[in-house]
Write an enzyme that holds these catalytic residues in place. Structure first.
Site, PDB file in Angstrom:
ATOM      1  N   ASP A   1       0.760  -1.302  -0.065  1.00 36.45           N
ATOM      2  CA  ASP A   1       0.120   0.065   0.131  1.00 36.45           C
ATOM      3  C   ASP A   1       0.895   1.371  -0.054  1.00 36.45           C
ATOM      4  O   ASP A   1       0.508   2.449  -0.505  1.00 36.45           O
ATOM      5  CB  ASP A   1      -0.765   0.148   1.328  1.00 36.45           C
ATOM      6  CG  ASP A   1      -2.046  -0.983   1.120  1.00 36.45           C
ATOM      7  OD1 ASP A   1      -2.351  -1.440   0.033  1.00 36.45           O
ATOM      8  OD2 ASP A   1      -2.953  -0.983   2.067  1.00 36.45           O
TER       9      ASP A   1
ATOM     10  N   ASN B   1      -4.587   8.950   1.818  1.00 37.21           N
ATOM     11  CA  ASN B   1      -4.990   8.678   3.114  1.00 37.21           C
ATOM     12  C   ASN B   1      -5.333   9.440   4.286  1.00 37.21           C
ATOM     13  O   ASN B   1      -6.416   9.460   4.689  1.00 37.21           O
ATOM     14  CB  ASN B   1      -3.777   7.438   3.599  1.00 37.21           C
ATOM     15  CG  ASN B   1      -4.094   6.079   3.476  1.00 37.21           C
ATOM     16  OD1 ASN B   1      -5.026   5.543   3.016  1.00 37.21           O
ATOM     17  ND2 ASN B   1      -2.969   5.434   4.021  1.00 37.21           N
TER      18      ASN B   1
ATOM     19  N   ASP C   1      -1.145  13.719  21.387  1.00 40.59           N
ATOM     20  CA  ASP C   1      -0.060  13.534  20.522  1.00 40.59           C
ATOM     21  C   ASP C   1      -0.496  14.189  19.072  1.00 40.59           C
ATOM     22  O   ASP C   1       0.651  14.109  18.411  1.00 40.59           O
ATOM     23  CB  ASP C   1      -0.046  12.094  20.362  1.00 40.59           C
ATOM     24  CG  ASP C   1       0.704  11.563  22.076  1.00 40.59           C
ATOM     25  OD1 ASP C   1       1.127  12.264  22.756  1.00 40.59           O
ATOM     26  OD2 ASP C   1       0.737  10.146  22.067  1.00 40.59           O
TER      27      ASP C   1
END
Length: 289
Positions: A70, A144, A174
């Site tokens: 991917d 993505n 984070d």
């Protein structure tokens, strides 16, 4: 009919030499012009007569075939999107949510595609702009996700977000992920986001390890304008990455704007492709009783 096909081997990896050469010879035997993509390792390409395609030369191919995982497909698809070139993926990796053709069926399934027996699926992309004092400092597109992540391990990011000019929330975490439906099975999934069917036009916003449990993932319409600001005000406090690649280091006085990209990726599947069957196979879900 695909007259010229670009074959892209797994990025600079010589382990794909056999399938790359096998597919190349198979396509040429059918009278198809083959060009080798820029991702393919030189050790593979140097003894092949085909023209090597530089990264910027995509408009002269009708189809891109990626042999790898991917990660390579993401890299190639982002560039093909700008030229409206469809992409097919042959899976040599492990999960392979995007590269869905198994290596064992490579030639037969590519033959099906060449003969016109395929599905064409549009996948939306996101565009990110980093703006400082009205000037665009960085711009990119992602298939993505766009991630604002902390740069230093010892500090949480202080951020706040607006959607279409309306304040949504502020948080310490984070980082935060803005994902397409395609990216919902990537980093966003591991951060607690939902799996989103690729046929939906939405953006998922997923906080990464937020300091308070009340900050939860939220799904937004794909035409939303998301504006995110960082309040740390220190050099290299955070970074912006597109599809896993760090693109820009933030110092805290920028505005990160995320919108739907004007480009989309066209994925080519054989006619027997089934999204839910793919999920069951990759995620180990139960079979039908």
């Amino acid at each position: 009919m695909f007259k010229t096909i670009g074959v892209f081997g797994k990025y600079q990896d010589t382990s794909v030499e056999k399938p790359v050469k096998l597919l190349t010879a198979h396509l040429e035997a059918k009278g198809i012009n083959v060009k080798l993509g820029h991702t393919t390792a030189e050790e593979i390409t140097r003894d092949l007569p085909q023209e090597i395609m530089h990264e910027s030369l995509t408009s002269d191919i009708d189809l891109a075939i990626v042999i790898g995982g991917d990660g390579t497909l993401l890299h190639v698809a982002r560039r093909m999107a700008e030229k409206n070139v469809p992409v097919a993926g042959i899976n040599l990796g492990t999960l392979g949510f995007l590269t869905d053709i198994p290596q064992s069926d490579m030639l037969s399934e590519i033959d099906q595609i060449i003969e016109g027996n395929y599905q064409l699926e549009n996948r939306i992309m996101l565009q990110v702009k980093v703006v400082r004092n009205g000037q665009v400092m960085y711009e990119d597109n992602a298939l993505n996700d766009i991630v604002i992540g902390r740069y230093a391990l010892e500090k949480l990011i202080k951020w706040q977000v607006q959607v279409n000019g309306q304040f949504v929330t502020s948080a310490r975490s984070d980082g935060v992920i803005l994902a397409t439906p395609t990216g919902s099975t990537a980093y966003a999934l591991s951060a607690g986001g939902a799996i989103v069917h690729p046929g939906t036009d939405v953006i998922s916003m997923v906080p990464v390890s937020p300091h308070t449990l009340s900050n939860r993932p939220i799904t937004l319409p794909a035409n939303s304008k998301v504006e995110l600001s960082i309040h740390n005000k220190t050099p290299n406090c955070a970074h912006v990455s597109t599809d896993g690649l760090i693109g820009y280091n933030l110092i805290g006085d920028e505005l990160v704007e995320i919108t739907r990209s004007p480009y989309s990726v066209k994925l080519v599947h054989t006619e027997n492709y089934n999204y839910f069957a793919m999920l069951r196979a990759k995620l180990g879900w139960g079979s039908e009783r």
